[in-house]
Structures are given as C-alpha cells and as structure tokens.
Design a protein around this motif. Structure first.
Motif, PDB file in Angstrom:
ATOM      1  N   ASN A  54       0.862  -1.174   0.000  1.00 25.01           N
ATOM      2  CA  ASN A  54       0.000   0.000   0.000  1.00 25.01           C
ATOM      3  C   ASN A  54       0.902   1.229   0.000  1.00 25.01           C
ATOM      4  O   ASN A  54       2.016   1.193   0.515  1.00 25.01           O
ATOM      5  CB  ASN A  54      -0.908   0.024   1.226  1.00 25.01           C
ATOM      6  N   HIS A  88       0.770   4.252   1.489  1.00 33.66           N
ATOM      7  CA  HIS A  88       0.887   5.231   2.569  1.00 33.66           C
ATOM      8  C   HIS A  88       1.457   4.639   3.855  1.00 33.66           C
ATOM      9  O   HIS A  88       1.066   3.559   4.286  1.00 33.66           O
ATOM     10  CB  HIS A  88      -0.471   5.865   2.846  1.00 33.66           C
ATOM     11  N   CYS A  89       2.359   5.385   4.470  1.00 31.95           N
ATOM     12  CA  CYS A  89       2.949   5.012   5.753  1.00 31.95           C
ATOM     13  C   CYS A  89       1.855   5.073   6.831  1.00 31.95           C
ATOM     14  O   CYS A  89       1.106   6.055   6.891  1.00 31.95           O
ATOM     15  CB  CYS A  89       4.084   5.982   6.088  1.00 31.95           C
ATOM     16  N   GLY A  93       0.857   8.913   7.294  1.00 30.08           N
ATOM     17  CA  GLY A  93       0.221   8.903   5.984  1.00 30.08           C
ATOM     18  C   GLY A  93       1.045   9.385   4.809  1.00 30.08           C
ATOM     19  O   GLY A  93       0.505   9.636   3.743  1.00 30.08           O
ATOM     20  N   ALA A  94       2.348   9.503   4.971  1.00 33.87           N
ATOM     21  CA  ALA A  94       3.186   9.933   3.850  1.00 33.87           C
ATOM     22  C   ALA A  94       3.078   8.933   2.706  1.00 33.87           C
ATOM     23  O   ALA A  94       2.976   7.724   2.924  1.00 33.87           O
ATOM     24  CB  ALA A  94       4.642  10.041   4.290  1.00 33.87           C
ATOM     25  N   HIS A  95       3.095   9.425   1.487  1.00 32.93           N
ATOM     26  CA  HIS A  95       3.033   8.565   0.304  1.00 32.93           C
ATOM     27  C   HIS A  95       4.448   8.065   0.013  1.00 32.93           C
ATOM     28  O   HIS A  95       5.345   8.861  -0.279  1.00 32.93           O
ATOM     29  CB  HIS A  95       2.486   9.341  -0.888  1.00 32.93           C
ATOM     30  N   CYS A 145      10.221   5.801   4.670  1.00 31.49           N
ATOM     31  CA  CYS A 145       9.213   6.855   4.594  1.00 31.49           C
ATOM     32  C   CYS A 145       9.879   8.229   4.486  1.00 31.49           C
ATOM     33  O   CYS A 145      10.854   8.506   5.194  1.00 31.49           O
ATOM     34  CB  CYS A 145       8.333   6.791   5.845  1.00 31.49           C
TER      35      CYS A 145
END
Length: 78
Positions: free
Chosen positions: A13, A15-16, A20-22, A36
C-alpha cells in the motif's frame, strides 16, 4: 511498487501508517526496505516495519505486526 537493492520487486500500500506519507513520492529504497519520506520509518517487502531510526524500541503499534498491506506478485522466469 519498488525494487529492493537485491532486485526483488514488491508491492505495498502506498501510505505510511505513521502519518500517511506517500511512499511513492519521496520514499527511498534502503537495502531490502523502503524508507518513509517523513520520519524515515523503514518497511520491508512484506509490509513489516523493520526500523524506526530515532527509537530505541519499536513502537507497540508496529512491533511484530504487519503495518502496510502487502500484495504478492507473480514471478516470471525467463
């Protein structure tokens, strides 16, 4: 999707789970993991958090738990 330094292709997936970092925008491959871009948490190809650089112990939220969804890929041998 990323390729580890040994050449393995993996799909996680994007996002972290921390903030939520991409991972596809600024994430860095470090050995067999992706890091990340926000706080450099590292995740292996199976989605497990393997390193939190500034922590002496793994946070309970990720310790031994799969943190990012992992998708198996079909390997084509030529």
């Amino acid at each position: 999707m990323f390729r580890t330094e040994s050449g393995e292709v993996t799909l996680l997936n994007a996002h972290c789970p921390h903030l939520g970092a991409h991972l596809g925008h600024g994430g860095v491959v470090k050995g067999e993991s992706i890091s990340c871009p926000f706080h450099a948490w590292e995740f292996n190809g199976e989605g497990y958090c393997t390193k939190v650089p500034y922590a002496k112990n793994m946070p309970p939220k990720v310790d031994g738990k799969q943190a990012i969804g992992h998708y198996p890929l079909l390997r084509v041998i030529k």
